[in-house]
Design a protein around this motif. Structure first.
Motif, PDB file in Angstrom:
ATOM      1  N   LEU A 164       0.826  -1.205   0.000  1.00  0.00           N
ATOM      2  CA  LEU A 164       0.000   0.000   0.000  1.00  0.00           C
ATOM      3  C   LEU A 164       0.864   1.262   0.000  1.00  0.00           C
ATOM      4  O   LEU A 164       0.571   2.232  -0.706  1.00  0.00           O
ATOM      5  N   LEU A 165       1.938   1.244   0.789  1.00  0.00           N
ATOM      6  CA  LEU A 165       2.848   2.390   0.852  1.00  0.00           C
ATOM      7  C   LEU A 165       3.501   2.640  -0.498  1.00  0.00           C
ATOM      8  O   LEU A 165       3.508   3.779  -1.001  1.00  0.00           O
ATOM      9  N   VAL A 166       4.056   1.588  -1.102  1.00  0.00           N
ATOM     10  CA  VAL A 166       4.724   1.730  -2.400  1.00  0.00           C
ATOM     11  C   VAL A 166       3.732   2.188  -3.464  1.00  0.00           C
ATOM     12  O   VAL A 166       4.017   3.081  -4.271  1.00  0.00           O
ATOM     13  N   GLY A 167       2.542   1.588  -3.471  1.00  0.00           N
ATOM     14  CA  GLY A 167       1.520   1.977  -4.437  1.00  0.00           C
ATOM     15  C   GLY A 167       1.103   3.427  -4.286  1.00  0.00           C
ATOM     16  O   GLY A 167       0.954   4.155  -5.277  1.00  0.00           O
ATOM     17  N   ARG A 168       0.930   3.868  -3.038  1.00  0.00           N
ATOM     18  CA  ARG A 168       0.534   5.259  -2.789  1.00  0.00           C
ATOM     19  C   ARG A 168       1.613   6.216  -3.277  1.00  0.00           C
ATOM     20  O   ARG A 168       1.318   7.232  -3.920  1.00  0.00           O
ATOM     21  N   ILE A 169       2.862   5.916  -3.002  1.00  0.00           N
ATOM     22  CA  ILE A 169       3.960   6.818  -3.382  1.00  0.00           C
ATOM     23  C   ILE A 169       4.102   6.883  -4.904  1.00  0.00           C
ATOM     24  O   ILE A 169       4.277   7.970  -5.478  1.00  0.00           O
ATOM     25  N   MET A 170       4.006   5.736  -5.575  1.00  0.00           N
ATOM     26  CA  MET A 170       4.178   5.720  -7.027  1.00  0.00           C
ATOM     27  C   MET A 170       3.048   6.430  -7.745  1.00  0.00           C
ATOM     28  O   MET A 170       3.242   6.974  -8.841  1.00  0.00           O
ATOM     29  N   THR A 171       1.875   6.453  -7.122  1.00  0.00           N
ATOM     30  CA  THR A 171       0.737   7.141  -7.740  1.00  0.00           C
ATOM     31  C   THR A 171       0.976   8.644  -7.829  1.00  0.00           C
ATOM     32  O   THR A 171       0.406   9.327  -8.690  1.00  0.00           O
ATOM     33  N   ILE A 172       1.840   9.182  -6.974  1.00  0.00           N
ATOM     34  CA  ILE A 172       2.152  10.619  -6.983  1.00  0.00           C
ATOM     35  C   ILE A 172       2.656  11.054  -8.347  1.00  0.00           C
ATOM     36  O   ILE A 172       2.397  12.175  -8.798  1.00  0.00           O
ATOM     37  N   PHE A 173       3.381  10.181  -9.039  1.00  0.00           N
ATOM     38  CA  PHE A 173       4.045  10.570 -10.288  1.00  0.00           C
ATOM     39  C   PHE A 173       3.066  11.077 -11.340  1.00  0.00           C
ATOM     40  O   PHE A 173       3.445  11.857 -12.204  1.00  0.00           O
ATOM     41  N   ILE A 174       1.818  10.622 -11.284  1.00  0.00           N
ATOM     42  CA  ILE A 174       0.856  11.058 -12.284  1.00  0.00           C
ATOM     43  C   ILE A 174       0.664  12.567 -12.244  1.00  0.00           C
ATOM     44  O   ILE A 174       0.445  13.221 -13.273  1.00  0.00           O
ATOM     45  N   PHE A 175       0.788  13.163 -11.061  1.00  0.00           N
ATOM     46  CA  PHE A 175       0.518  14.594 -10.938  1.00  0.00           C
ATOM     47  C   PHE A 175       1.675  15.441 -11.462  1.00  0.00           C
ATOM     48  O   PHE A 175       1.466  16.579 -11.881  1.00  0.00           O
ATOM     49  N   PHE A 176       2.888  14.889 -11.475  1.00  0.00           N
ATOM     50  CA  PHE A 176       3.997  15.613 -12.088  1.00  0.00           C
ATOM     51  C   PHE A 176       3.812  15.716 -13.597  1.00  0.00           C
ATOM     52  O   PHE A 176       4.282  16.658 -14.232  1.00  0.00           O
ATOM     53  N   THR A 177       3.145  14.722 -14.190  1.00  0.00           N
ATOM     54  CA  THR A 177       2.947  14.733 -15.643  1.00  0.00           C
ATOM     55  C   THR A 177       1.870  15.725 -16.065  1.00  0.00           C
ATOM     56  O   THR A 177       1.745  16.030 -17.249  1.00  0.00           O
ATOM     57  N   LEU A 178       1.082  16.212 -15.112  1.00  0.00           N
ATOM     58  CA  LEU A 178      -0.005  17.131 -15.438  1.00  0.00           C
ATOM     59  C   LEU A 178       0.421  18.592 -15.409  1.00  0.00           C
ATOM     60  O   LEU A 178      -0.368  19.479 -15.718  1.00  0.00           O
TER      61      LEU A 178
END
Length: 267
Positions: A164-178
């Protein structure tokens, strides 16, 4: 005074989370299915695009690889993605299916390397984070514990919390692409709110509440800003890709609403 404010803020957040939990319990039977469909939509769309635009895809890859290899990759990509999606939806061999989708993402990073950029990396990382959250859900809901025997067992709930921790952190990357330099002030304002919420999700601070709010905001933004059905044809591929990728992130966030942040969080 500051301590009282912090206590009051925490109480408000706790009340809001309890409210989300109350309504979640009423619809929780539908949430996992909705989350899976949203998350897997990217792979469904990509495999359909491979089929519909087979010739265009072939000529793109044939400029860098042998023709037979280009054909093999397109067919392989199509079959693996659709097969994995089907296995996940019918809850069969989910570890194998999710692992196959990780392989698909890795191969796409290689095959589309001429188009590779930090935005492409961010989107791929976010998609991997969503797959990890899907893996958590599959591991929790499986009736066949032997199916996930290959995953490490470090004690009660530790693998789940770590994933859950790794998944939550990796999901952050989507917002850098926006992020774009030519965004309007209103778009910057929305992006700032979204980024604050996703940081809260990543840190595990009121994760369920933050994820729920993000689902609502991203759903509205996705329909209004990634409306690929009403943009010029030359833009539709890029906008459609962002639409389905955002839909996958929404699916990942719904899994966080369902399972919470786990033990690895800031309290």
């Amino acid at each position: 005074m500051s301590f009282k404010m912090l206590t009051s803020t925490q109480r408000t957040l706790d009340d809001a989370e309890e409210l989300v939990e109350y309504y979640y319990r009423r619809i929780k039977v539908f949430i996992p299915t909705i989350a899976k469909i949203c998350l897997l939509s990217t792979f469904i769309e990509d495999s359909l695009r491979m089929y519909i635009y087979f010739s265009a895809q072939y000529y793109f890859f044939a400029r860098r690889f042998y023709g037979w290899f280009s054909t093999f990759y397109i067919v392989f990509n199509l079959i693996v993605q659709m097969g994995a999606v089907l296995l996940i939806l019918i809850k069969k061999k989910r570890l194998f299916a999710i692992s196959s989708l990780f392989v698909v993402i890795f191969l796409q990073c290689i095959m589309y390397s001429p188009l590779y950029s930090w935005r492409f990396f961010g989107k791929s990382a976010a998609l991997c984070g969503c797959l990890i959250l899907l893996l958590v859900d599959a591991r929790v809901t499986t009736s066949n514990k032997d199916e996930f025997a290959g995953l490490p067992d470090m004690g009660f709930d530790k693998p789940k919390s770590l994933m859950l921790l790794v998944g939550r952190i990796m999901t952050i990357f989507i917002f850098f692409t926006l992020l774009h330099s030519n965004m309007s002030y209103f778009k910057w304002f929305l992006t700032t709110i979204n980024f604050a919420l996703i940081l809260s999700v990543a840190a595990g601070i009121s994760a369920k509440l933050s994820a729920f709010i993000l689902v609502l905001i991203l759903s509205i933004e996705n329909v209004s800003m990634n409306n690929f059905w009403s943009v010029p044809e030359w833009m539709s591929d890029y906008v459609r890709y962002d639409f389905f990728l955002t839909l996958s992130v929404i699916g990942g966030l719904l899994f966080i609403v369902s399972h919470g942040a786990g033990a690895n969080r800031i309290t």
